[in-house]
Design a protein around this motif. Structure first.
Motif, PDB file in Angstrom:
ATOM      1  N   ALA A 182       6.897   2.520   9.332  1.00 23.38           N
ATOM      2  CA  ALA A 182       5.456   2.779   9.347  1.00 23.38           C
ATOM      3  C   ALA A 182       5.147   4.191   9.834  1.00 23.38           C
ATOM      4  N   TYR A 183       5.813   4.621  10.899  1.00 20.99           N
ATOM      5  CA  TYR A 183       5.550   5.965  11.429  1.00 20.99           C
ATOM      6  C   TYR A 183       5.992   7.039  10.431  1.00 20.99           C
ATOM      7  N   TRP A 184       7.082   6.783   9.724  1.00 20.44           N
ATOM      8  CA  TRP A 184       7.512   7.727   8.683  1.00 20.44           C
ATOM      9  C   TRP A 184       6.455   7.819   7.583  1.00 20.44           C
ATOM     10  N   LEU A 185       5.930   6.675   7.128  1.00 17.89           N
ATOM     11  CA  LEU A 185       4.915   6.688   6.073  1.00 17.89           C
ATOM     12  C   LEU A 185       3.641   7.380   6.540  1.00 17.89           C
ATOM     13  N   LEU A 186       3.262   7.158   7.790  1.00 16.90           N
ATOM     14  CA  LEU A 186       2.069   7.833   8.304  1.00 16.90           C
ATOM     15  C   LEU A 186       2.289   9.344   8.412  1.00 16.90           C
ATOM     16  N   SER A 187       3.513   9.760   8.720  1.00 13.37           N
ATOM     17  CA  SER A 187       3.819  11.193   8.759  1.00 13.37           C
ATOM     18  C   SER A 187       3.678  11.813   7.375  1.00 13.37           C
ATOM     19  N   VAL A 188       4.174  11.114   6.360  1.00 11.39           N
ATOM     20  CA  VAL A 188       4.033  11.609   4.989  1.00 11.39           C
ATOM     21  C   VAL A 188       2.561  11.648   4.596  1.00 11.39           C
ATOM     22  N   ALA A 189       1.800  10.611   5.000  1.00 11.29           N
ATOM     23  CA  ALA A 189       0.363  10.606   4.715  1.00 11.29           C
ATOM     24  C   ALA A 189      -0.317  11.813   5.364  1.00 11.29           C
ATOM     25  N   GLY A 246      -3.836   6.682   0.198  1.00 10.57           N
ATOM     26  CA  GLY A 246      -4.265   5.325   0.493  1.00 10.57           C
ATOM     27  C   GLY A 246      -3.116   4.337   0.518  1.00 10.57           C
ATOM     28  N   LEU A 247      -2.207   4.434  -0.443  1.00 11.50           N
ATOM     29  CA  LEU A 247      -1.066   3.529  -0.480  1.00 11.50           C
ATOM     30  C   LEU A 247      -0.145   3.743   0.724  1.00 11.50           C
ATOM     31  N   LEU A 248       0.050   4.985   1.100  1.00 17.02           N
ATOM     32  CA  LEU A 248       0.888   5.276   2.265  1.00 17.02           C
ATOM     33  C   LEU A 248       0.285   4.673   3.536  1.00 17.02           C
ATOM     34  N   VAL A 249      -1.001   4.884   3.739  1.00 17.32           N
ATOM     35  CA  VAL A 249      -1.648   4.394   4.953  1.00 17.32           C
ATOM     36  C   VAL A 249      -1.697   2.869   4.965  1.00 17.32           C
ATOM     37  N   TRP A 250      -2.067   2.263   3.839  1.00 17.24           N
ATOM     38  CA  TRP A 250      -2.185   0.804   3.779  1.00 17.24           C
ATOM     39  C   TRP A 250      -0.824   0.139   4.016  1.00 17.24           C
ATOM     40  N   THR A 251       0.217   0.694   3.432  1.00 18.13           N
ATOM     41  CA  THR A 251       1.556   0.141   3.626  1.00 18.13           C
ATOM     42  C   THR A 251       1.983   0.246   5.081  1.00 18.13           C
ATOM     43  N   ALA A 252       1.706   1.403   5.703  1.00 15.75           N
ATOM     44  CA  ALA A 252       2.052   1.574   7.113  1.00 15.75           C
ATOM     45  C   ALA A 252       1.268   0.604   7.993  1.00 15.75           C
ATOM     46  N   LEU A 253      -0.005   0.414   7.708  1.00 16.08           N
ATOM     47  CA  LEU A 253      -0.801  -0.519   8.494  1.00 16.08           C
ATOM     48  C   LEU A 253      -0.272  -1.944   8.382  1.00 16.08           C
TER      49      LEU A 253
END
Length: 358
Positions: A20-27, A180-187
């Protein structure tokens, strides 16, 4: 379910929070990319690099001969002849560096996504049910690069000094989808599905959830309309508020034929539609704030809903300020950047209020 807690035997390998933290970093990198893209558009820098070289273009020009070659290429496009004729090598370098940074940041996002993804996959840290979505995100990121070049190439056509507004909206919309997909997946990894609530409490949450959804989709429509404002440069006209040249509905709103062209090419209609949708979004956000204060207890969902409402109000005020100052680069870039903040706040609010699974 994709985000169910894995069995205890697998917990030692799976690292949902790390993913999740990796995806939020990419976001976050995508958010910065949108800001750079806004500055690139407003300064007219996007057409300064006429080659799509995903690998060799990583390095900037390293010799005067290479600078001259690229400058000579740029002098063949209509933008140079119609807007920048004679501005010299120094002027070219100023717009070149911003576009180079825009493309370099896109490559950086690709590496920041792919390398950790492969490492986490190799370590067995990614829930198996999540793999198709992560591969889809990687594919959409590559597609976004192609769409970017497709957009830039439209600016090389005769008599054009900017890119096609339709292609610009497509490029901007894809950036929002990826974010949006990055944030939603991380959440989903950070906040698993909520437990069932008593019917009365779930009904109250449902009221606020519907208000969030209305505000979210109105905000998305406003962003789409804003893409056409940017693509047609409609923000440089009718720089008064709340009236447009002294009228609530501008003269010439339906001048083009067929009538649907007014939605995307008529400057008066394009700007009016953006204003109207922004106002409706603001009203929906005000209703959301009232509903959240009335129906939600203190906690993540209530805070997220109030932050969403506040971000919409801030974006509305910033849009008015940008308009009446005739879209300076600083305010225009900030306006596009805060739009991503509205999207992020809306996703957090919606996710925090989602219904428990049946």
């Amino acid at each position: 379910m994709p985000f169910d807690t894995p069995p205890a035997a697998a917990q030692s390998r799976l690292r949902p929070r790390t993913v999740a933290y990796w995806l939020l970093s990419v976001a976050g990198l995508v958010w910065i990319m949108v800001a750079i893209g806004g500055a690139t558009r407003l300064t007219g820098s996007g057409l300064s690099i006429m080659e799509w070289a995903p690998l060799s273009g990583t390095l900037p020009p390293l010799s005067e001969a290479e600078w001259q070659r690229l400058y000579d290429l740029y002098r063949t496009v209509p933008q140079y002849a119609l807007l920048n004729a004679g501005f010299g090598m120094e002027g070219f370098k100023q717009i070149f560096w911003l576009e180079w940074l825009h493309r370099f940041w896109g490559r950086l996002i690709g590496l920041a996504y792919l390398l950790p993804f492969l490492w986490l996959w190799w370590r067995g840290a990614i829930p198996r049910a999540l793999m198709p979505r992560l591969w889809l995100l990687f594919a959409l990121g590559g597609l976004q690069g192609a769409i970017g070049w497709f957009m830039v190439a439209s600016g090389f056509q005769a008599d054009r000094t900017a890119v096609s507004p339709y292609r610009l909206v497509l490029h901007l919309s894809m950036a929002f989808v990826l974010f949006g997909l990055l944030v939603w997946t991380a959440l989903g990894l950070l906040r698993p599905a909520p437990a069932a609530l008593p019917p009365a409490e779930e009904a109250r949450r449902g009221k606020v959830r519907r208000q969030v959804q209305w505000a979210f989709w109105l905000a998305a429509a406003t962003m789409l309309a804003g893409g056409f404002v940017a693509g047609t440069r409609a923000g440089f006209t009718y720089n008064t508020f709340p009236l447009m040249d002294g009228a609530l509905i501008p003269v010439g709103y339906l001048d083009l034929s067929p009538s649907w062209l007014n939605l995307t090419e008529n400057l008066a209609a394009v700007q009016f539609n953006h204003r109207l949708l922004a106002t409706l979004t603001g009203l929906a956000a005000a209703g959301l704030a009232v509903a959240a204060l009335r129906h939600l207890p203190s906690g993540f969902a209530r805070s997220a809903a109030l932050v969403m409402a506040a971000s919409v109000v801030a974006q509305y005020a910033l849009g008015v300020l940008t308009l009446v100052h005739v879209v300076p680069v600083s305010l225009g870039t900030l306006h596009q950047t805060v739009a991503v903040g509205v999207l992020a706040a809306g996703l957090c609010a919606w996710h925090g209020l989602r219904a428990p699974p049946r």
